[in-house]
Write an enzyme that holds these catalytic residues in place. Sequence first.
Site, PDB file in Angstrom:
ATOM      1  N   LYS A 209       0.833  -1.210   0.000  1.00 34.13           N
ATOM      2  CA  LYS A 209       0.000   0.000   0.000  1.00 34.13           C
ATOM      3  C   LYS A 209       0.866   1.257   0.000  1.00 34.13           C
ATOM      4  CE  LYS A 209      -3.141   0.628   3.409  1.00 34.13           C
ATOM      5  NZ  LYS A 209      -3.182   1.952   4.060  1.00 34.13           N
TER       6      LYS A 209
ATOM      7  N   ARG B 236       2.749   5.965  -3.270  1.00 39.28           N
ATOM      8  CA  ARG B 236       3.900   6.774  -3.698  1.00 39.28           C
ATOM      9  C   ARG B 236       4.148   6.650  -5.204  1.00 39.28           C
ATOM     10  NH1 ARG B 236       4.153   5.604   1.605  1.00 39.28           N
ATOM     11  NH2 ARG B 236       5.377   6.889   3.036  1.00 39.28           N
TER      12      ARG B 236
ATOM     13  N   GLY C   6      -5.408   7.541   5.247  1.00 38.95           N
ATOM     14  CA  GLY C   6      -4.524   8.472   5.957  1.00 38.95           C
ATOM     15  C   GLY C   6      -3.278   8.801   5.142  1.00 38.95           C
TER      16      GLY C   6
ATOM     17  N   ARG D 299      -9.298  11.646  12.508  1.00 36.62           N
ATOM     18  CA  ARG D 299      -7.860  11.450  12.764  1.00 36.62           C
ATOM     19  C   ARG D 299      -7.110  12.785  12.781  1.00 36.62           C
ATOM     20  NH1 ARG D 299      -5.765   6.588   9.076  1.00 36.62           N
ATOM     21  NH2 ARG D 299      -3.961   6.841  10.449  1.00 36.62           N
TER      22      ARG D 299
ATOM     23  N   GLN E  51       4.528   9.104   7.546  1.00 36.03           N
ATOM     24  CA  GLN E  51       3.621  10.018   6.839  1.00 36.03           C
ATOM     25  C   GLN E  51       4.047  11.464   7.051  1.00 36.03           C
ATOM     26  OE1 GLN E  51      -0.381   9.068   8.039  1.00 36.03           O
ATOM     27  NE2 GLN E  51      -0.340   7.063   7.048  1.00 36.03           N
TER      28      GLN E  51
ATOM     29  N   ASP F  81       1.539  -1.464  11.753  1.00 38.13           N
ATOM     30  CA  ASP F  81       0.206  -1.893  11.305  1.00 38.13           C
ATOM     31  C   ASP F  81      -0.088  -3.353  11.661  1.00 38.13           C
ATOM     32  OD1 ASP F  81      -0.323   0.611  10.237  1.00 38.13           O
ATOM     33  OD2 ASP F  81       0.486   0.089   8.265  1.00 38.13           O
TER      34      ASP F  81
ATOM     35  N   LYS G 273      -4.811   5.442  14.620  1.00 40.06           N
ATOM     36  CA  LYS G 273      -4.878   4.789  13.299  1.00 40.06           C
ATOM     37  C   LYS G 273      -6.325   4.875  12.780  1.00 40.06           C
ATOM     38  CE  LYS G 273      -0.582   3.867  12.887  1.00 40.06           C
ATOM     39  NZ  LYS G 273       0.167   4.635  11.880  1.00 40.06           N
TER      40      LYS G 273
ATOM     41  N   ARG H 168      -6.889   1.570  17.691  1.00 40.23           N
ATOM     42  CA  ARG H 168      -6.650   0.123  17.533  1.00 40.23           C
ATOM     43  C   ARG H 168      -6.321  -0.573  18.849  1.00 40.23           C
ATOM     44  NH1 ARG H 168      -3.423  -0.180  11.791  1.00 40.23           N
ATOM     45  NH2 ARG H 168      -5.333  -0.049  10.562  1.00 40.23           N
TER      46      ARG H 168
ATOM     47  N   ARG I 293      -7.953  -3.455   9.247  1.00 40.27           N
ATOM     48  CA  ARG I 293      -7.048  -4.416   9.887  1.00 40.27           C
ATOM     49  C   ARG I 293      -7.669  -5.059  11.133  1.00 40.27           C
ATOM     50  NH1 ARG I 293      -2.829  -3.701   6.519  1.00 40.27           N
ATOM     51  NH2 ARG I 293      -2.218  -1.558   6.073  1.00 40.27           N
TER      52      ARG I 293
HETATM   53  C1  S3P Z   1       2.424   4.675   6.225  1.00 40.09           C
HETATM   54  C2  S3P Z   1       2.914   5.007   7.454  1.00 40.09           C
HETATM   55  C3  S3P Z   1       2.342   4.525   8.732  1.00 40.09           C
HETATM   56  C4  S3P Z   1       1.399   3.345   8.523  1.00 40.09           C
HETATM   57  C5  S3P Z   1       0.472   3.556   7.358  1.00 40.09           C
HETATM   58  C6  S3P Z   1       1.277   3.750   6.077  1.00 40.09           C
HETATM   59  C7  S3P Z   1       3.061   5.221   5.019  1.00 40.09           C
HETATM   60  O1  S3P Z   1       1.628   5.590   9.337  1.00 40.09           O
HETATM   61  O2  S3P Z   1       0.634   3.113   9.689  1.00 40.09           O
HETATM   62  O3  S3P Z   1      -0.386   2.450   7.194  1.00 40.09           O
HETATM   63  O4  S3P Z   1       2.822   4.712   3.912  1.00 40.09           O
HETATM   64  O5  S3P Z   1       3.848   6.179   5.149  1.00 40.09           O
HETATM   65  P1  S3P Z   1       2.379   6.661  10.294  1.00 40.09           P
HETATM   66  O6  S3P Z   1       3.343   7.402   9.478  1.00 40.09           O
HETATM   67  O7  S3P Z   1       1.275   7.549  10.803  1.00 40.09           O
HETATM   68  O8  S3P Z   1       2.987   5.848  11.384  1.00 40.09           O
END
Ligand code: S3P
Length: 430
Positions: free
Chosen positions: A11, A16, A83, A111, A158, A309, A336, A340, A384
């Site tokens: 994912k 990206r 997110g 969120r 993120q 995750d 999340k 969770r 999840r």
């Molecule tokens: C992700 C970063 C994670 C992860 C999300 C995907 C990403 O989140 O939980 O499912 O692709 O950068 P956080 O950056 O909030 O930890």
Amino acid sequence: MSGNVTVPGDKSISHRSLIFGTLARGRTTVRNLLEGDDVLATANAMKALGAKIEKAGDVWTVDGVGNGALLEPKEPLDFGNAGTGSRLTMGLLAPYDFPVTFVGDASLSSRPMGRVLDPLRQTGCQVKAQEGDRLPVTLHGAPLAVPITYRVPVASAQIKSAVLLAGLNIAGTTTVIEPVFTRDHTERMLAGFGADITVETAADGVRTISITGQTDLRPQDITVPGDPSSAAFAIVAGLIVPGSELTVKDVLLNETRTGLLTTLQEMGANITIKNRRETGGEEIGDIHVANSSLTGVTVPAERAPSMIDEYPILAVAAAFADGETRMEGLEELRVKECDRLAAVARGLEENGVDCTEGEDWLTVRGTGNMAAGGGTVETHLDHRIAMAFLVMGLASQKPVTVDDGAMIATSFREFPDLMASLGGTIEAVA
Ligand code: S3P
């Protein structure tokens, strides 16, 4: 359960691929793109910003507009449950001198977005948001955005990625200081796309990532490796369902994503990784698992970013282990797709598993026997949570029911069919 399976594309890398492809002038191709709702929301957003994105056969093509050349979208960008897509796109658009509104579903709208909006405000971006920096959010970048140096306050790929994406279209050098190493797909992929990016790691592990903006990106041909966060459900099913032996092929093995495998191996899991190889700058391999007797362990807080995750499915594995499993450093689980930590604890209790939920930790006390099951789990719009407890039901004494399976399509539409192909039964009830 038995057989060989592949899981859909990762994912994080899928989001990206579409975003960076949009920024490269020319055609990027993407094979094995995850066609989950989250990624499709990102594809729609990139189209609204000017990219042409299509699927021909099993290859997605992205005709990018070029770095700095995104168009003002006519409508709010709707990210649904996603997110990653929403936060990365906020960074992407922060330096653009036009207004853009971000909306999402009830989960995404609850969120916290302040974690990315705070650094973006420092570049000069104007932000309008709901109470507590929640969606809907409207951004309007400064005509002359300024490069920043930002120390990421929580372990979050993120946040890191949002700041780097903003830096891509800001004159000068934007720097992110990352005290805790999180998934590094943004850095690796941007280097592949030809961005002017450097990464330095100090002796104490602190990483300094610098990007010099307003350079051109080159289109790429990408094959997305299998998502380890989706493979996790098949792996744990193979460990806890009696008599199982299965292989999940072509799974991403980037060290920022393999904390679950390390933990399961410490618990005594029979896991072997075969056929390790490199593709597109990432290591992948085939993960073979067999039904195992697991023992409780302590999972240190430092490991959390590399399996962030995977805690819901680890908690399910722990419910079948002998003794206590203690998971520490879980504060990020509370923000999340749902809280969770609470959702996992309630789900375990509902299915007769002894556990204790702390502010940022969880202990699960397994008996070494099959968990009771028989409960109905509230999933709170979280894919999840749904998949983790359905896996529990494959091995528990009585079946487990989840209140809503619809969100599974955000990341792993094929989950019920894939489990069925391995011999597990997941049924829709009215
Ligand atoms: C992700 C970063 C994670 C992860 C999300 C995907 C990403 O989140 O939980 O499912 O692709 O950068 P956080 O950056 O909030 O930890």
